[in-house]
Design a protein around this motif. Structure first.
Motif, PDB file in Angstrom:
ATOM      1  N   PRO A 138      28.854  52.657 -40.353  1.00  0.00           N
ATOM      2  CA  PRO A 138      29.481  51.652 -41.210  1.00  0.00           C
ATOM      3  C   PRO A 138      30.978  51.614 -40.953  1.00  0.00           C
ATOM      4  O   PRO A 138      31.561  52.595 -40.485  1.00  0.00           O
ATOM      5  N   SER A 139      31.577  50.502 -41.274  1.00  0.00           N
ATOM      6  CA  SER A 139      33.005  50.408 -41.002  1.00  0.00           C
ATOM      7  C   SER A 139      33.719  49.593 -42.070  1.00  0.00           C
ATOM      8  O   SER A 139      33.115  48.832 -42.811  1.00  0.00           O
ATOM      9  N   VAL A 140      35.003  49.795 -42.108  1.00  0.00           N
ATOM     10  CA  VAL A 140      35.870  49.096 -43.049  1.00  0.00           C
ATOM     11  C   VAL A 140      36.973  48.459 -42.226  1.00  0.00           C
ATOM     12  O   VAL A 140      37.619  49.141 -41.432  1.00  0.00           O
ATOM     13  N   VAL A 141      37.172  47.194 -42.401  1.00  0.00           N
ATOM     14  CA  VAL A 141      38.145  46.502 -41.563  1.00  0.00           C
ATOM     15  C   VAL A 141      39.016  45.573 -42.393  1.00  0.00           C
ATOM     16  O   VAL A 141      38.716  45.290 -43.551  1.00  0.00           O
TER      17      VAL A 141
ATOM     18  N   PRO B  50      41.407  53.780 -35.481  1.00  0.00           N
ATOM     19  CA  PRO B  50      41.718  53.290 -34.143  1.00  0.00           C
ATOM     20  C   PRO B  50      42.617  54.285 -33.428  1.00  0.00           C
ATOM     21  O   PRO B  50      43.470  54.873 -34.079  1.00  0.00           O
ATOM     22  N   THR B  51      42.494  54.499 -32.151  1.00  0.00           N
ATOM     23  CA  THR B  51      41.547  53.847 -31.294  1.00  0.00           C
ATOM     24  C   THR B  51      40.273  54.650 -31.123  1.00  0.00           C
ATOM     25  O   THR B  51      39.366  54.222 -30.406  1.00  0.00           O
TER      26      THR B  51
ATOM     27  N   ALA C 299      38.632  50.025 -39.040  1.00  0.00           N
ATOM     28  CA  ALA C 299      39.153  48.990 -38.136  1.00  0.00           C
ATOM     29  C   ALA C 299      38.668  49.117 -36.704  1.00  0.00           C
ATOM     30  O   ALA C 299      39.466  49.119 -35.773  1.00  0.00           O
ATOM     31  N   PRO C 300      37.365  49.219 -36.506  1.00  0.00           N
ATOM     32  CA  PRO C 300      36.872  49.224 -35.130  1.00  0.00           C
ATOM     33  C   PRO C 300      36.987  47.821 -34.543  1.00  0.00           C
ATOM     34  O   PRO C 300      37.100  46.843 -35.282  1.00  0.00           O
ATOM     35  N   SER C 301      36.953  47.793 -33.243  1.00  0.00           N
ATOM     36  CA  SER C 301      37.141  46.502 -32.596  1.00  0.00           C
ATOM     37  C   SER C 301      35.911  45.634 -32.768  1.00  0.00           C
ATOM     38  O   SER C 301      36.002  44.430 -32.961  1.00  0.00           O
ATOM     39  N   VAL C 302      34.742  46.215 -32.696  1.00  0.00           N
ATOM     40  CA  VAL C 302      33.528  45.428 -32.911  1.00  0.00           C
ATOM     41  C   VAL C 302      32.615  46.199 -33.855  1.00  0.00           C
ATOM     42  O   VAL C 302      32.706  47.421 -33.968  1.00  0.00           O
ATOM     43  N   HIS C 303      31.748  45.492 -34.505  1.00  0.00           N
ATOM     44  CA  HIS C 303      30.786  46.132 -35.406  1.00  0.00           C
ATOM     45  C   HIS C 303      29.906  47.087 -34.623  1.00  0.00           C
ATOM     46  O   HIS C 303      29.387  46.747 -33.569  1.00  0.00           O
ATOM     47  N   ASP C 304      29.776  48.295 -35.146  1.00  0.00           N
ATOM     48  CA  ASP C 304      28.921  49.277 -34.491  1.00  0.00           C
ATOM     49  C   ASP C 304      27.647  49.407 -35.322  1.00  0.00           C
ATOM     50  O   ASP C 304      27.713  49.700 -36.519  1.00  0.00           O
ATOM     51  N   PRO C 305      26.513  49.191 -34.711  1.00  0.00           N
ATOM     52  CA  PRO C 305      25.270  49.206 -35.497  1.00  0.00           C
ATOM     53  C   PRO C 305      24.936  50.584 -36.066  1.00  0.00           C
ATOM     54  O   PRO C 305      24.103  50.700 -36.956  1.00  0.00           O
ATOM     55  N   HIS C 306      25.602  51.609 -35.570  1.00  0.00           N
ATOM     56  CA  HIS C 306      25.225  52.957 -35.989  1.00  0.00           C
ATOM     57  C   HIS C 306      26.107  53.510 -37.098  1.00  0.00           C
ATOM     58  O   HIS C 306      25.700  54.417 -37.810  1.00  0.00           O
TER      59      HIS C 306
END
Lengths: 340, 340
Positions: free
Chosen positions: A156-159, A124-125, A147-154
């Motif tokens: 992967p993320s870890v929150v 972030p950010t 920790a992205p604010s919303v899931h990004d379809p492109h």
DNA sequence: ATAACAAATGTCATCGATGTCATAATGCGG
DNA sequence: CCGCATTATGACATCGATGACATTTGTTAT
């Protein structure tokens, strides 16, 4: 630049022999080796890493874009990621990145090509900075978001669950008898700011309490200095709060400083709670009650995601978000409301 | 790994055309470009940085070996170096390094080859770790030392005058009327520890005062936790000091915490002075008087030395040490001795 | 002294991209 | 529709290292 050929010429051997001296010294006769080493020293030779890696099947380092390496949050993740990379036998190349720079796109391009980076990690950010993510997709770069604010379809993320953690903090303060709780919010561009704030409200709602008055929310930006102002504002209220939940530890430390200056004792007169379990949380007096983010686990997961990107992306464009657990760490800065 | 040839095959063009799409898109007909781009997307192509750099004349990143990224000192330099690298258009690859690791030599080798690093930066205490420096010389690697304990004839270095700074602090405390001054030393392996300590003594000598009694020196290790113990020791003395000079800010923050716990006010009952001007120095209450190291200037100088290594080393093996100035930053944690 | 085998070294092709130069395709004026 | 300038594309060499394989040199047993 001197090459392996320069050395071989000076030493009177073939390039391959020089290569052997470097990679399998035992397979070279001692006398020859000495000669080669001497030649290398004379020419101040150092092997060209690009050529070596091209031949061996390159290793690219993981790139990390940092906006503000001084912030506790970013430096904490930086450290965790370094550790995770080390465990995984990878290297990390770091770049300062500020979205406000007019030439940021060129800099990202340069980072991807000259920086020998293929995989990026966005904190972030930046993980919410869409133009950047668009550019990365265009360049075929890979990224994992923290920790992205919303899931990004492109990507992967870890929150972690900021909302639940904030709610947990407020419920903990409720349990100590606090009802007038101030909240200093985070940086407006940071999604965690909204999540933590709504966690606060959620706690009130869940308990059937009226939502806190607007003046109990002071705006911060995750930084110490702004935290001072916000704390002054909250503590100057006609009815000051008995507890303050700051959106992160640096802000909480600022609250503690302001409280001390005003002669308030912590937690006697005021409970202070932070978020992040940054180093400062245990280096100030009193040590801060806070939410410990699972930095190391998250970092490990991120590195793992980078590693397994191929399998990931072959699953026809579907990427996942991984939720990691947090923990409330109760230290000295929070206590029951003093009656009377 | 997909290569430029895979893409060219799928797109039905030559590899060179694919290369052009990447590097000079305008020179390719729009229709062709689209095809190539589509092929790249289909194959999830990303160019091989090693090959590119081999052709273009490689760029190697600067390597930084960190022992403890959590320490204020190292993270501060890390940040400054990042900034300096950015200004100089270079990249920095970071590696965690602990001399105690049994396989440290293999790890350094790997860092130099796979990490695509040729130039290294060594911070304390690594800059004094002779086996490492020997290995680096053997490998033909270049290194610049930050704050080494002694001048190394093989590597240029950038230092500040720890002794003078420490002396300056003590003289400042003298000027406030303090005569019983405690000193918490740094990590025994760190040369700055000795220098700062001897600066203290030098100040007494210069003023013609008897040297402080041994019990006024408590041993620390630059870390918060040990600082707590040391502060307890000093403040439990029959005749506790009226001022404490801690070898760094983290230790000073620990002193402040212990003092607060004992109900001592700062600087009323006790003056506390740190060293480094780490972030924590201005994030604790009261804010710490300290020595500001010229991190950014030192970092710039380091990067410059890396850049000009060639000219340096051609001067027949003579390398230099650069001294950078420091500054006493007076904040809230120090004040005059209260009479009576 | 020589066969037989091991050790030491060399030759050439290769990794994946791009520069150079050659060639093919297009555009334009007449 | 031709000839020439221009644009678009391709063939091939190259960057600096190492792998596969060939060749030379050295050693040992007979």
């Amino acid at each position: 630049m001197t090459t392996i050929y320069d050395v071989s010429k000076l030493a009177g051997v073939s390039a391959k022999t020089v290569s052997r001296v470097l990679n399998e010294p035992d397979r070279v006769k001692t006398a020859t080796r000495e000669q080669v080493l001497a030649a290398m020293k004379t020419l101040d030779y150092s092997p060209n890493a690009s050529a070596r890696q091209l031949r061996l099947g390159g290793f690219s380092s993981i790139g990390l874009l940092l906006e503000d390496p001084a912030s506790g949050y970013q430096s904490r993740f930086h450290q965790a990621l370094l550790t995770a990379c080390m465990e995984a036998g990878k290297y990390m190349t770091v770049e300062l990145f500020e979205g406000v720079m007019p030439d940021w796109q060129a800099r990202v391009d340069r980072f991807l090509t000259e920086g020998r980076v293929r995989d990026l990690i966005l904190l972030p950010t930046l993980c919410d900075f869409t133009p950047l993510k668009d550019l990365l997709r265009e360049r075929g770069a890979r990224a994992v978001l923290i920790a992205p604010s919303v899931h990004d379809p492109h990507f992967p993320s870890v929150v972690m669950d900021d909302r639940a953690a904030a709610r947990q903090i407020i419920e903990y303060l409720f349990s100590l008898g606090h009802t007038r709780i101030g909240h200093i919010t985070g940086h407006p561009d940071h999604s965690a700011t909204i999540l933590r704030r709504s966690g606060v409200i959620e706690a009130y709602d869940a308990r059937g309490l009226p939502r806190p008055k607007p003046e109990l929310f002071a705006s911060g930006d995750f930084m110490f200095k702004k935290g001072i102002e916000a704390a002054e504002t909250l503590l100057s209220l006609p009815e000051p709060p008995t507890a303050i939940f700051a959106a992160n530890d640096e802000t909480a430390a600022a609250v503690a400083m302001v409280a001390h200056r005003r002669g308030l004792s912590i937690p006697g007169d005021l409970s202070v709670v932070g978020f992040d379990d940054a180093p400062i949380a245990s280096a100030v007096w009193p040590q801060l009650t806070t939410i410990a983010q699972p930095y190391f686990e998250m970092a490990r997961k991120v590195v793992h995601l980078v590693d397994t990107w191929d399998q990931q992306s072959t699953q026809s464009g579907f990427v996942s978000t991984y939720l990691t657990p947090h923990e409330l760490v109760v230290r000295e800065s929070s206590g029951p409301v003093l009656k009377g």
